[in-house]
Design a protein around this motif. Structure first.
Motif, PDB file in Angstrom:
ATOM      1  N   LEU A  23       0.824  -1.257  -0.092  1.00 24.43           N
ATOM      2  CA  LEU A  23       0.035  -0.149  -0.035  1.00 24.43           C
ATOM      3  C   LEU A  23       0.969   1.291  -0.019  1.00 24.43           C
ATOM      4  O   LEU A  23       2.098   1.239   0.832  1.00 24.43           O
ATOM      5  CB  LEU A  23      -0.910   0.134   1.107  1.00 24.43           C
ATOM      6  CG  LEU A  23      -1.781  -1.266   1.390  1.00 24.43           C
ATOM      7  CD1 LEU A  23      -2.685  -0.953   2.561  1.00 24.43           C
ATOM      8  CD2 LEU A  23      -2.411  -1.945   0.229  1.00 24.43           C
ATOM      9  N   ASN A  24       0.409   2.314  -0.679  1.00 29.87           N
ATOM     10  CA  ASN A  24       1.561   3.328  -1.117  1.00 29.87           C
ATOM     11  C   ASN A  24       1.162   4.532  -0.952  1.00 29.87           C
ATOM     12  O   ASN A  24       0.885   5.357  -1.677  1.00 29.87           O
ATOM     13  CB  ASN A  24       2.189   3.196  -2.415  1.00 29.87           C
ATOM     14  CG  ASN A  24       3.129   4.025  -2.762  1.00 29.87           C
ATOM     15  OD1 ASN A  24       3.952   4.734  -1.672  1.00 29.87           O
ATOM     16  ND2 ASN A  24       3.662   4.274  -3.880  1.00 29.87           N
ATOM     17  N   ARG A  25       0.588   4.777   0.429  1.00 31.11           N
ATOM     18  CA  ARG A  25       0.186   6.243   0.884  1.00 31.11           C
ATOM     19  C   ARG A  25       0.677   6.596   2.275  1.00 31.11           C
ATOM     20  O   ARG A  25       0.156   6.593   3.234  1.00 31.11           O
ATOM     21  CB  ARG A  25      -1.495   6.493   1.334  1.00 31.11           C
ATOM     22  CG  ARG A  25      -2.337   6.076  -0.343  1.00 31.11           C
ATOM     23  CD  ARG A  25      -3.610   6.272  -0.232  1.00 31.11           C
ATOM     24  NE  ARG A  25      -4.044   7.630  -0.095  1.00 31.11           N
ATOM     25  CZ  ARG A  25      -4.790   8.253   1.033  1.00 31.11           C
ATOM     26  NH1 ARG A  25      -5.598   7.447   1.792  1.00 31.11           N
ATOM     27  NH2 ARG A  25      -5.111   9.393   1.055  1.00 31.11           N
ATOM     28  N   PRO A  26       2.097   6.447   1.998  1.00 30.06           N
ATOM     29  CA  PRO A  26       2.759   6.675   3.371  1.00 30.06           C
ATOM     30  C   PRO A  26       2.550   7.950   4.295  1.00 30.06           C
ATOM     31  O   PRO A  26       2.437   7.726   5.414  1.00 30.06           O
ATOM     32  CB  PRO A  26       4.507   6.666   2.897  1.00 30.06           C
ATOM     33  CG  PRO A  26       4.270   6.936   1.526  1.00 30.06           C
ATOM     34  CD  PRO A  26       3.008   6.329   0.936  1.00 30.06           C
ATOM     35  N   ASP A  27       2.330   9.011   3.584  1.00 31.14           N
ATOM     36  CA  ASP A  27       1.925  10.269   4.189  1.00 31.14           C
ATOM     37  C   ASP A  27       0.680  10.288   5.082  1.00 31.14           C
ATOM     38  O   ASP A  27       0.329  10.980   6.057  1.00 31.14           O
ATOM     39  CB  ASP A  27       1.495  11.537   3.233  1.00 31.14           C
ATOM     40  CG  ASP A  27       3.043  11.746   2.529  1.00 31.14           C
ATOM     41  OD1 ASP A  27       4.090  11.256   2.730  1.00 31.14           O
ATOM     42  OD2 ASP A  27       2.786  12.727   1.614  1.00 31.14           O
ATOM     43  N   LYS A  28      -0.235   9.234   4.717  1.00 28.15           N
ATOM     44  CA  LYS A  28      -1.590   9.100   5.593  1.00 28.15           C
ATOM     45  C   LYS A  28      -1.354   7.619   5.907  1.00 28.15           C
ATOM     46  O   LYS A  28      -2.557   7.076   6.495  1.00 28.15           O
ATOM     47  CB  LYS A  28      -2.518   9.142   4.115  1.00 28.15           C
ATOM     48  CG  LYS A  28      -2.799  10.349   3.691  1.00 28.15           C
ATOM     49  CD  LYS A  28      -3.170  11.470   4.466  1.00 28.15           C
ATOM     50  CE  LYS A  28      -3.223  12.766   3.882  1.00 28.15           C
ATOM     51  NZ  LYS A  28      -3.402  13.785   4.741  1.00 28.15           N
ATOM     52  N   ARG A  29      -0.165   7.216   6.363  1.00 27.99           N
ATOM     53  CA  ARG A  29      -0.195   6.074   7.070  1.00 27.99           C
ATOM     54  C   ARG A  29      -0.584   4.871   6.368  1.00 27.99           C
ATOM     55  O   ARG A  29      -1.219   3.908   6.976  1.00 27.99           O
ATOM     56  CB  ARG A  29      -0.461   6.085   8.580  1.00 27.99           C
ATOM     57  CG  ARG A  29       0.154   7.217   9.290  1.00 27.99           C
ATOM     58  CD  ARG A  29       1.540   7.166   9.476  1.00 27.99           C
ATOM     59  NE  ARG A  29       2.004   8.304  10.230  1.00 27.99           N
ATOM     60  CZ  ARG A  29       2.717   9.261   9.758  1.00 27.99           C
ATOM     61  NH1 ARG A  29       2.992   9.489   8.359  1.00 27.99           N
ATOM     62  NH2 ARG A  29       3.206  10.203  10.384  1.00 27.99           N
ATOM     63  N   ASN A  30      -0.718   4.925   5.263  1.00 29.09           N
ATOM     64  CA  ASN A  30      -1.288   4.059   4.305  1.00 29.09           C
ATOM     65  C   ASN A  30      -3.076   3.572   4.632  1.00 29.09           C
ATOM     66  O   ASN A  30      -3.252   2.554   4.551  1.00 29.09           O
ATOM     67  CB  ASN A  30      -0.549   2.648   4.394  1.00 29.09           C
ATOM     68  CG  ASN A  30       0.585   2.953   3.647  1.00 29.09           C
ATOM     69  OD1 ASN A  30       0.761   3.527   2.500  1.00 29.09           O
ATOM     70  ND2 ASN A  30       1.729   2.156   4.349  1.00 29.09           N
ATOM     71  N   ALA A  31      -3.537   4.792   5.042  1.00 28.71           N
ATOM     72  CA  ALA A  31      -4.896   4.942   5.161  1.00 28.71           C
ATOM     73  C   ALA A  31      -5.830   4.586   3.826  1.00 28.71           C
ATOM     74  O   ALA A  31      -5.053   4.804   2.893  1.00 28.71           O
ATOM     75  CB  ALA A  31      -5.577   6.062   5.930  1.00 28.71           C
ATOM     76  N   MET A  32      -6.799   3.776   3.644  1.00 26.92           N
ATOM     77  CA  MET A  32      -7.134   3.260   2.459  1.00 26.92           C
ATOM     78  C   MET A  32      -8.402   4.152   1.893  1.00 26.92           C
ATOM     79  O   MET A  32      -9.587   4.417   2.348  1.00 26.92           O
ATOM     80  CB  MET A  32      -7.743   1.690   2.709  1.00 26.92           C
ATOM     81  CG  MET A  32      -6.979   0.674   3.090  1.00 26.92           C
ATOM     82  SD  MET A  32      -7.633  -0.940   3.319  1.00 26.92           S
ATOM     83  CE  MET A  32      -8.329  -0.318   4.976  1.00 26.92           C
ATOM     84  N   SER A  33      -7.883   4.974   0.741  1.00 26.42           N
ATOM     85  CA  SER A  33      -8.761   5.576   0.200  1.00 26.42           C
ATOM     86  C   SER A  33      -9.520   4.861  -0.919  1.00 26.42           C
ATOM     87  O   SER A  33      -9.234   3.834  -1.070  1.00 26.42           O
ATOM     88  CB  SER A  33      -8.135   6.731  -0.635  1.00 26.42           C
ATOM     89  OG  SER A  33      -7.352   6.072  -1.646  1.00 26.42           O
TER      90      SER A  33
END
Ligand code: ACO
Length: 285
Positions: A23-33
């Motif tokens: 999962l590649n949203r490190p700025d959002k701690r990989n919260a799932m969009s």
């Protein structure tokens, strides 16, 4: 599919057949969009029957495995958009449960940093979970005034003791990787600096085994849990026959020949000698 075009997921396939899917949203701690959910549906469909892939590892970029659903993008911004909310929920369920739990190859969750709320679904959908001792797990839904829904409530009562499922979902108390291993929320925990190596070693071990046997074992174990003894006995017999029909390596016959006639191996210690044909094919090509 061009993996380089993905914005929310990173995919690397190594030469030894391991698909590293992060999962590649490190700025959002990989919260799932919602977009992450849509991308993961495409990725898992693409990898499922890719002959280069023998094992899938689900990880996370940056300092967190997955901080659950994105509270802004998956919840608040979709509250008044029923169509978008419906499509996002379908994709969310499809990859985290339908596609991942029935993925035709072994799957390993490699967990570091945070694992919260909705992330428990993909944690349980994977066949194995290796965690860093320092990882932090939490069923934080209670702190948001929401249910551990979206299948979280179901996977925790099925996968944990009922007492632990109730305790951690009603208190929201966090647990680290060691405690998670103790209650079998994960398979094993190791010091953070060993996480990648331990996961890779397990993946490599699985990659050497007969893929059809692994596939049939995981399909069977998941389904017999909900069956009566009679149903399970009949189903397992049918799966055994299916496996022999589908196993292109003829593993069962090969194993018996090597054990009984050639006396070249002991199944208690390892697998029958595979790959002679594969090697021949490689040399011929
Ligand atoms: N949804 C949306 N954004 C999130 C989420 C989330 N679940 N988790 C983290 N973020 C965002 C933060 O808002 C912040 O964004 P910003 O930089 O734009 O302000 C960024 O990620 C970094 O988060 P911080 O809180 O600054 O990082 P920190 O390392 O201090 O804390 C932690 C990380 C513990 C994960 C914290 O962000 C948190 O408590 N998040 C919520 C976790 C949670 O309860 N998840 C379950 C949601 S419910 C469900 O899944 C059904």
């Amino acid at each position: 599919m061009n993996f380089n075009e993905l914005k929310n997921v990173k995919v690397t396939i190594s030469d030894d057949g391991i698909a590293w899917v992060n999962l590649n949203r490190p700025d959002k701690r990989n919260a799932m969009s919602p977009d992450l959910h849509f991308e993961m549906v495409d990725v898992l469909k693409e990898l499922a029957e890719d002959p280069k892939v023998r094992v899938l590892v689900l990880g996370g970029e940056g300092e967190s495995w997955c901080a659950g659903q994105d509270i802004k993008l998956f919840f608040r911004e979709l509250d008044d958009k029923p169509r978008e909310r419906h499509l996002a929920r379908l994709a969310n369920h499809e990859w985290r449960w339908t596609l991942l739990s029935s993925f035709p190859k072994p799957t390993i969750a490699m967990v570091h940093g945070y694992c919260f709320g909705g992330a428990f679904v993909q944690l349980f959908a994977c066949d194995f979970a290796i965690a860093a001792d320092e990882a932090l797990f939490g069923l934080s839904e209670v702190n948001w005034g929401i249910l551990p829904g979206g299948l979280v409530g179901k996977v925790i009562v099925d996968g944990l003791s009922y007492r632990d499922a109730v305790y951690y979902s009603m208190t929201g108390e966090q647990l680290d990787g060691k405690k998670a291993a103790e209650i079998k929320l994960v398979t094993q925990s190791v010091p953070g600096e060993q996480l990648r190596a331990r996961t890779e070693a397990l993946a490599q071990e699985l990659a050497k085994k007969n893929p059809q046997t692994l596939r049939t074992i995981k399909e069977s174990l998941r389904l017999v849990r909900g069956m009566s003894v009679d149903q399970a006995a009949d189903y397992l017999l049918a799966k055994e026959r299916e496996m022999r029909f589908l196993d292109r390596e003829g593993g069962r016959e090969k194993a018996m020949t090597q054990f009984l006639d050639e006396k070249t191996y002991r199944p208690g210690y390892g697998e029958y000698q595979r790959g002679a044909e594969e090697q021949g094919e490689k040399e011929a090509s």
